[in-house]
Design a protein around this motif. Sequence first.
Motif, mmCIF file in Angstrom:
data_model
loop_
_atom_site.group_PDB
_atom_site.id
_atom_site.type_symbol
_atom_site.label_atom_id
_atom_site.label_comp_id
_atom_site.label_asym_id
_atom_site.label_seq_id
_atom_site.Cartn_x
_atom_site.Cartn_y
_atom_site.Cartn_z
ATOM 1 N N GLU A 111 0.840 -1.323 0.053
ATOM 2 C CA GLU A 111 -0.269 0.442 0.036
ATOM 3 C C GLU A 111 0.831 1.171 -0.195
ATOM 4 O O GLU A 111 1.603 1.116 0.394
ATOM 5 C CB GLU A 111 -0.970 -0.106 1.236
ATOM 6 C CG GLU A 111 -1.481 -1.236 1.856
ATOM 7 C CD GLU A 111 -2.811 -1.764 2.912
ATOM 8 O OE1 GLU A 111 -2.658 -0.713 3.060
ATOM 9 O OE2 GLU A 111 -2.470 -2.430 3.482
ATOM 10 N N ASP A 112 0.640 2.270 -0.149
ATOM 11 C CA ASP A 112 1.029 3.951 -0.290
ATOM 12 C C ASP A 112 -0.090 4.350 0.101
ATOM 13 O O ASP A 112 -0.865 4.994 -0.608
ATOM 14 C CB ASP A 112 0.961 3.485 -1.965
ATOM 15 C CG ASP A 112 2.122 5.075 -1.763
ATOM 16 O OD1 ASP A 112 2.878 5.879 -0.719
ATOM 17 O OD2 ASP A 112 2.421 5.915 -2.509
ATOM 18 N N PRO A 113 -0.610 5.522 1.446
ATOM 19 C CA PRO A 113 0.732 4.343 2.334
ATOM 20 C C PRO A 113 -0.241 3.164 3.598
ATOM 21 O O PRO A 113 -1.452 3.431 2.694
ATOM 22 C CB PRO A 113 1.021 5.603 3.510
ATOM 23 C CG PRO A 113 -1.275 6.921 3.324
ATOM 24 C CD PRO A 113 -0.528 6.050 2.381
ATOM 25 N N GLN A 166 4.539 -1.241 3.160
ATOM 26 C CA GLN A 166 4.770 0.132 2.258
ATOM 27 C C GLN A 166 5.348 0.208 1.938
ATOM 28 O O GLN A 166 6.051 0.722 1.639
ATOM 29 C CB GLN A 166 3.707 1.804 3.518
ATOM 30 C CG GLN A 166 3.921 2.869 3.293
ATOM 31 C CD GLN A 166 3.813 3.700 4.431
ATOM 32 O OE1 GLN A 166 2.977 3.765 5.152
ATOM 33 N NE2 GLN A 166 4.431 4.780 4.477
ATOM 34 N N VAL A 167 4.710 0.894 0.448
ATOM 35 C CA VAL A 167 5.765 1.616 -1.096
ATOM 36 C C VAL A 167 6.925 2.506 0.258
ATOM 37 O O VAL A 167 6.481 3.478 1.060
ATOM 38 C CB VAL A 167 5.656 1.661 -1.891
ATOM 39 C CG1 VAL A 167 4.384 0.857 -2.417
ATOM 40 C CG2 VAL A 167 4.217 2.898 -2.207
ATOM 41 N N ASN A 168 7.900 2.016 -0.708
ATOM 42 C CA ASN A 168 9.224 3.105 0.138
ATOM 43 C C ASN A 168 9.787 4.322 -1.577
ATOM 44 O O ASN A 168 11.149 3.394 -1.529
ATOM 45 C CB ASN A 168 9.689 3.054 0.643
ATOM 46 C CG ASN A 168 10.632 4.543 1.970
ATOM 47 O OD1 ASN A 168 11.403 5.186 0.997
ATOM 48 N ND2 ASN A 168 11.683 4.198 2.093
ATOM 49 N N SER A 169 9.066 4.866 -2.508
ATOM 50 C CA SER A 169 9.460 5.292 -3.379
ATOM 51 C C SER A 169 11.257 5.496 -3.428
ATOM 52 O O SER A 169 11.625 5.574 -4.270
ATOM 53 C CB SER A 169 9.005 6.095 -4.722
ATOM 54 O OG SER A 169 8.611 7.677 -3.435
ATOM 55 N N THR A 192 9.086 -0.203 -5.274
ATOM 56 C CA THR A 192 7.008 0.617 -5.626
ATOM 57 C C THR A 192 6.236 0.008 -5.277
ATOM 58 O O THR A 192 6.148 -1.781 -4.859
ATOM 59 C CB THR A 192 7.848 0.881 -7.447
ATOM 60 O OG1 THR A 192 8.228 -0.551 -7.693
ATOM 61 C CG2 THR A 192 8.865 2.179 -7.702
ATOM 62 N N PHE A 193 5.375 -0.956 -6.253
ATOM 63 C CA PHE A 193 4.067 -1.185 -6.417
ATOM 64 C C PHE A 193 4.498 -2.448 -6.518
ATOM 65 O O PHE A 193 4.302 -3.604 -6.279
ATOM 66 C CB PHE A 193 2.814 -0.710 -6.716
ATOM 67 C CG PHE A 193 1.942 -0.070 -5.789
ATOM 68 C CD1 PHE A 193 1.580 -0.584 -5.027
ATOM 69 C CD2 PHE A 193 1.506 1.491 -6.114
ATOM 70 C CE1 PHE A 193 0.838 0.237 -3.760
ATOM 71 C CE2 PHE A 193 1.011 2.174 -5.770
ATOM 72 C CZ PHE A 193 0.523 1.842 -3.931
#
Length: 496
Positions: A285-287, A299-302, A307-308
């Motif tokens: 998820e984001d977030p 949780q994604v962290n670009s 990423t997804f």
Amino acid sequence: MEQIITKEHKPLFPYEYSKSQRILGVDINGEVFIFSENELSSLSIQELYSTYPTKKFVTSLCSPNEFEKGLTKLYSQDKFQETIGDELSESFDLESYAKTITPSEDLLQGNNDAPIIKLINGILSQAIKAKASDIHFEPFEDMFIVRLRIDGVMRELISQDSRLSPPIVSRLKIMSKLDIAERRKPQDGRVSLSLGPQSIDVRVSTLPSSYGERVVLRLLDKDSAEIELNYLGFSDYVNSKYKKALKSNEGIILVTGPTGSGKTTTLYAGLREINDNSQNILTVEDPIEYTLAGIGQTQVNSKAGYTFASGLRSILRQDPDIVMVGEIRDSETASIAIQASLTGHLVLSTIHTNSAIGAIARLRDMGVESYLLASSIKVVLAQRLVRRLCNHCKKPSIENINLLKKFNLCSESIYYEPSGCQHCSFTGYSGRLAIAELVEVDENLKEMIHDEASEKMMNDYAFQNNQSIQESIKLNLENGITSISEIVRLQNISDA
């Protein structure tokens, strides 16, 4: 300096004074340690002695980098009151109290910490009681405005002197453990609060602007994570078909709609429906909006390259039965999700389109082959959120004949409009419900997708016997659940 300042020490000066004068002070066993970037002038020393006549001073020079680190360390230790509203009575007048806080020209004497804490607690308390989803702190040239988003609509709470902006923003950053010395870059943080028995997660976002930093708080009521499908407002048809799709062993379930239309809540409710501890459910998820018991969430962290697409690829190696992807944003994520759905996984996700059939066209545009779409998609649900009329004060309305024609409504039926009372804070509305359309991909529609039929042809077939969003709107208007003016406000619904 970093060895001297510990978690037990409290700053001697107000944050605004330390920041502007480039001077830090801590009281350690009766001795005042002063750290400054520059030599103190005789006037500054005299001012300190006159303000703290009983203290012994020890002064030390430090580099700009050391000063910034010390500033952040010293003031970020301050504890924000995590339980709010206990000292605030029901008759607490936030607007009147805010006017009593006078910004001091003398920064050294202007320690407004206690009044600012009480003001912020009052804002948070009123926002939570009003069931606001967001609080906006907005600095302008001559004023500082606080607005709430309630049922999707912005409403001004207070408007005050612009000089209140820095101490309020600093306090909010301390509360969420952000870098209070950094004002040039956006920051994101999080904090948990409680108002009586109610627990609230708060997402904090800061953004530099022309007249200071804007801060937006997203209020996430933990009780909302317990919401069940039956309470979302879906029709019996949509509810039954969605529940049926959730029992599938493979395939994709898509929820579409614009930002803020409740897509994630619908997915969470779906996960709660099928979470019986017999399956491994993982999400990316984001977030992460809410923490769901018994479900693995990431949780994604670009910034870190997570990423997804990479998150989805990783969790597929964790032996999942059901996967939720916060959003399909690109062709890579779409491709991995499709492959996962074809290899024995049930995939739930969202995508930004205006209609259910539009999601199929959007995935085609991303480069997903039509034969893969035909094989993988089980159900597409498109939804919007509209405000419910307050049952205590709604009243019959006389509508414009053109509006009745636009929504294909019977002119002899009774429709209702908002009035306003104490129960709804004089807005005429209380809460929201989801209006949705659902397309179940049957054999005929699979063939149309495979043969790359036009969006119009698929739409005409899908809603021969199913209820579209427009028909759902009509039903809610005729039942007096919402108003025509509310539907007009959301023009994107009628154009969907």
